[in-house]
Design an enzyme around this catalytic site. Structure first.
Site, mmCIF file in Angstrom:
data_model
loop_
_atom_site.group_PDB
_atom_site.id
_atom_site.type_symbol
_atom_site.label_atom_id
_atom_site.label_comp_id
_atom_site.label_asym_id
_atom_site.label_seq_id
_atom_site.Cartn_x
_atom_site.Cartn_y
_atom_site.Cartn_z
ATOM 1 N N MET A 29 0.941 -1.250 0.008
ATOM 2 C CA MET A 29 -0.086 -0.027 -0.025
ATOM 3 C C MET A 29 0.946 1.169 0.061
ATOM 4 S SD MET A 29 -3.416 -0.697 1.853
ATOM 5 C CE MET A 29 -2.968 -0.560 3.583
ATOM 6 N N LEU A 32 6.626 2.979 1.648
ATOM 7 C CA LEU A 32 7.688 1.850 1.710
ATOM 8 C C LEU A 32 8.702 2.192 2.799
ATOM 9 C CD1 LEU A 32 8.101 0.999 -2.140
ATOM 10 C CD2 LEU A 32 6.231 0.173 -0.422
ATOM 11 N N HIS A 36 9.486 -3.450 3.546
ATOM 12 C CA HIS A 36 8.848 -3.860 2.268
ATOM 13 C C HIS A 36 10.116 -4.183 1.215
ATOM 14 C CE1 HIS A 36 5.663 -0.907 3.644
ATOM 15 N NE2 HIS A 36 5.015 -2.063 2.923
ATOM 16 N N GLN A 60 -10.303 -2.473 2.572
ATOM 17 C CA GLN A 60 -9.769 -3.272 3.721
ATOM 18 C C GLN A 60 -9.516 -2.541 4.893
ATOM 19 O OE1 GLN A 60 -6.062 -4.071 1.669
ATOM 20 N NE2 GLN A 60 -5.135 -3.825 3.682
ATOM 21 N N GLY A 146 4.893 -10.454 4.067
ATOM 22 C CA GLY A 146 5.772 -10.331 5.243
ATOM 23 C C GLY A 146 5.130 -11.328 6.303
ATOM 24 N N SER A 184 6.527 -0.490 10.498
ATOM 25 C CA SER A 184 5.043 -0.528 9.945
ATOM 26 C C SER A 184 4.900 0.843 9.408
ATOM 27 C CB SER A 184 3.804 -0.971 10.947
ATOM 28 O OG SER A 184 2.744 -0.267 10.471
ATOM 29 N N ARG A 186 2.601 2.628 9.699
ATOM 30 C CA ARG A 186 1.827 3.466 10.705
ATOM 31 C C ARG A 186 2.677 3.922 11.896
ATOM 32 N NH1 ARG A 186 -2.500 -0.401 9.180
ATOM 33 N NH2 ARG A 186 -4.326 0.848 8.372
#
Length: 286
Positions: A29, A32, A36, A60, A146, A184, A186
């Protein structure tokens, strides 16, 4: 090396038509990071041509989740892909991926409605729908995911098996930051104080792993003790779940279980939802 960027189905078909040998896909998404990039490097080991998809999939995300603020860093993502030798970047818009509202979607079944699926209803239906669409559009021989998203990985493997999807699914290990926090996109949401609290997730997993010789119950007790302290921190960790599951089905295991298992945890610090897990093995030699 600058990758070829395809933003439409026709552009993707044109570049896909020139591919010879094995093609590997790394679905992302965007935003990166080193995690990733490790997937891309694994894909390069497995195939002659590497494609990365960049698409923030609305299916999602729940109605109160972070779709609108999810980080979108396309220029930096292309630079990262170039640095890793990616051949193709598929970056469709929402209108390209979903020309009309999809009335037929992949149902993740009971396996997609537990653990993370219980905390985020419908999430895995959206994940599997977009992954299957990407497989059909890109037509890779192999796709790399992952291990941090362990339930997602298990569901994609099951979808490929149950629906006879001719794509080899390969897992790559979780990449962590210097302090143990799982990488992450996030993580950038976290303030310094929130990040300190978030470290309890990986610390709980380590405590659980250290207690594995005592069996499944000991693992969960040790991990929960760390999380209970984090719940009283400032800012606190709001635990979504801590479960010890069979990695193939994501059903919870008991003390009679032998073989592989996954200790999975998820929680919120502030408004940021974070997940992590560690693989374990009980009752037999690793």
């Amino acid at each position: 090396m600058t990758p070829v960027i395809a933003k439409t189905r026709d552009e993707l078909a044109a570049v896909r038509g020139g591919v010879t040998g094995r093609l590997a896909l790394v679905p992302t998404m965007g935003a990166l990071h080193e995690g990733h990039r490790s997937l891309i490097r694994r894909a390069r080991e497995l195939a002659d041509t590497v494609a990365v998809s960049i698409f923030v999939n609305p299916l999602q995300f729940g109605p109160n989740e972070d779709f609108d603020r999810y980080p979108r860093t396309f220029a930096a993502d292309v630079e990262a892909c170039a640095a890793e030798g990616v051949d193709i970047v598929f970056a469709p818009t929402r209108e390209v991926m979903y020309p009309s509202e999809p009335l037929v979607r992949v149902d993740s079944g009971p396996m997609g409605r537990v653990v993370e699926g219980a905390a985020r209803p419908g999430h895995f239906d959206g994940v599997l729908t977009v992954v299957l669409k990407l497989f059909n559009l890109v037509r890779p021989d192999v796709a790399v995911f992952g291990e941090k998203d362990a339930q997602q990985l298990a569901l994609i493997r099951r979808m490929a098996a149950d629906l006879d999807v001719p794509v080899e699914i390969v897992a790559a290990p979780t990449v962590r930051e210097f302090d143990g926090l799982a990488l992450s996109s996030r993580n950038r949401y976290l303030s310094p104080a929130e990040r300190r609290t978030a470290l309890a997730l990986s610390q709980a997993l380590q405590a659980g792993a250290d207690a594995a010789a005592g069996g499944p119950s000991a693992v969960v007790r040790a991990a929960r003790a760390v999380l209970d302290k984090a719940a009283a921190a400032d800012p606190p960790l709001a635990l979504d779940y801590l479960v010890l599951v069979d990695p193939a089905t994501f059903t919870e295991i008991d003390d009679a279980h032998t073989g592989p298992a996954v200790l999975a945890v998820a929680g919120r610090v502030g408004t940021t939802h974070l997940i992590d897990n560690v693989p374990l093995r009980f009752g037999e030699e690793s």
